[in-house]
Motif scaffolding. Structure first.
Motif, mmCIF file in Angstrom:
data_model
loop_
_atom_site.group_PDB
_atom_site.id
_atom_site.type_symbol
_atom_site.label_atom_id
_atom_site.label_comp_id
_atom_site.label_asym_id
_atom_site.label_seq_id
_atom_site.Cartn_x
_atom_site.Cartn_y
_atom_site.Cartn_z
ATOM 1 N N PHE A 188 -18.175 3.634 -7.678
ATOM 2 C CA PHE A 188 -16.951 3.071 -7.135
ATOM 3 C C PHE A 188 -16.029 4.227 -6.738
ATOM 4 N N SER A 189 -15.727 4.345 -5.446
ATOM 5 C CA SER A 189 -14.856 5.410 -4.942
ATOM 6 C C SER A 189 -15.261 6.780 -5.470
ATOM 7 N N GLY A 282 -8.237 -2.210 3.255
ATOM 8 C CA GLY A 282 -6.914 -2.203 2.652
ATOM 9 C C GLY A 282 -6.875 -1.999 1.156
ATOM 10 N N MET A 283 -8.034 -1.813 0.523
ATOM 11 C CA MET A 283 -8.067 -1.676 -0.929
ATOM 12 C C MET A 283 -7.804 -0.239 -1.359
ATOM 13 N N HIS A 284 -7.219 -0.106 -2.551
ATOM 14 C CA HIS A 284 -6.851 1.188 -3.112
ATOM 15 C C HIS A 284 -7.989 1.772 -3.947
ATOM 16 N N HIS A 285 -7.754 2.939 -4.474
ATOM 17 C CA HIS A 285 -8.750 3.684 -5.247
ATOM 18 C C HIS A 285 -9.200 2.905 -6.486
ATOM 19 N N VAL A 286 -10.527 2.728 -6.612
ATOM 20 C CA VAL A 286 -11.153 2.002 -7.731
ATOM 21 C C VAL A 286 -10.424 0.672 -7.973
ATOM 22 N N PHE A 287 -10.308 -0.107 -6.918
ATOM 23 C CA PHE A 287 -9.666 -1.419 -7.018
ATOM 24 C C PHE A 287 -10.432 -2.377 -7.931
ATOM 25 N N GLN A 288 -11.696 -2.057 -8.217
ATOM 26 C CA GLN A 288 -12.510 -2.923 -9.078
ATOM 27 C C GLN A 288 -11.924 -3.069 -10.482
#
Length: 314
Positions: A188-189, A282-288
């Motif tokens: 992830f990222s 549009g998602m940020h860093h490690v949005f998970q």
């Protein structure tokens, strides 16, 4: 609500996910929460970081057990029932200078609960107290310990710096196997390039709410020690990618490490590695991590679990 896949193109199996207006609104509200947290948090930086990461909830039905051996320290994150011989080695993020297995138990549990496979979340030596090759050596020691315990089907999973460490570990195992080959890697990222040469590092249209180029530059200097920033142990983007297992790479489009993911996936595909790249608009860093707030986070983890299940069953 997360939209359906908008497109799948190229040999990397690239998928792009869009967001509904409602999900964009939730993302905006979450960014305000990030700003409030980082603007008001007090205490030692590593403790603050762990509070932030530790907000990810632990899934129901998960057992958390500390582990400490001569060579491995961390936490077992275990479901009530699981297939014998299967395990995840989870490598946490934090720029190689922060993060702990304890703080990441909730995040790991979100994968474990979906997959019903236990995860060993390890603590590896952090910079600046330790530098390369300490972290990869700790990851390989944990892999060796899992093999010695009888686990024959193991996947490696990591986020951010831990995603980079995951890819370094998989490359090391491809060149110098320790027991069975990894069944898969999911990142992830991932931070794959400590030279910070990706276009997204300076792209003015990217508004990463969590990490900046200056922070990454500082972390890289502390972590790599005497090694060059493009040494494959520091930057898996520049390593030998032949022989890697199937990979899943998920990344948001509004983060500095966007091109670390895109370029790594392209290189892996060019070298014959089965790789799926997912770009989340549009998602940020490690949005998970933000399963309590975003449907995108939950959906991305559902997809990661399905990818890993297929790899374990292959």
């Amino acid at each position: 609500m997360t939209a359906n896949t908008l497109q799948i193109t190229g040999s990397t199996g690239r998928a792009v996910f869009g967001l509904s207006e409602e999900e964009r609104s939730r993302e905006a509200a979450l960014r305000e929460q990030f700003a409030a947290f980082w603007g008001s948090a007090t205490g030692e930086p590593r403790a603050i970081y762990d509070r932030f990461i530790g907000a990810c909830p632990v899934q129901d039905g998960i057992t958390l057990t500390p582990l400490e051996t001569a060579d491995v320290r961390g936490w077992w994150v275990q479901p009530r029932r699981s297939e014998q011989g299967q395990a995840i080695l989870f490598l946490h993020g934090g720029g190689y200078v922060q993060g702990s297995a304890k703080a990441y138990r909730g995040f790991a549990s979100q994968i474990v609960g979906r997959l019903q496979v236990p995860a060993l979340v390890i603590d590896y030596p952090l910079a600046p107290e330790a530098s390369l090759p300490s972290a990869p050596q700790a990851a390989l020691a944990a892999w060796r310990w899992l093999v010695e315990q009888g686990f024959g089907r193991i996947a490696v999973v990591g986020d951010s710096a831990g995603g980079g460490l995951t890819l370094v570990t998989l490359s090391e195992l491809a060149r110098r196997p320790i027991g069975p080959s990894p069944v898969a890697g999911a990142v992830f990222s991932p931070w794959t390039d400590l030279t910070l040469s990706g276009a997204s590092m300076t792209d003015p249209t990217v508004h990463d709410p969590l990490i900046g180029r200056d922070y990454l530059f500082d972390c890289a200097g502390k972590y790599r020690g005497t090694l060059a920033a493009d040494d494959p142990q520091a930057s898996p983007l520049f390593g030998d990618l032949h022989g890697l297992p199937p990979l899943l790479v998920q990344v948001g489009t509004d983060e500095r490490l966007l091109d670390d993911s895109r370029r790594y996936a392209e290189r892996a595909a060019a070298e014959g590695v089965p790789v799926q790249l997912e770009l989340w608009k549009g998602m940020h860093h490690v949005f998970q991590l933000d399963v309590a707030h975003l449907e995108s986070s939950r959906t991305a983890l559902d997809r990661a679990a399905r990818f890993l299940r297929a790899a374990f069953n292959a």
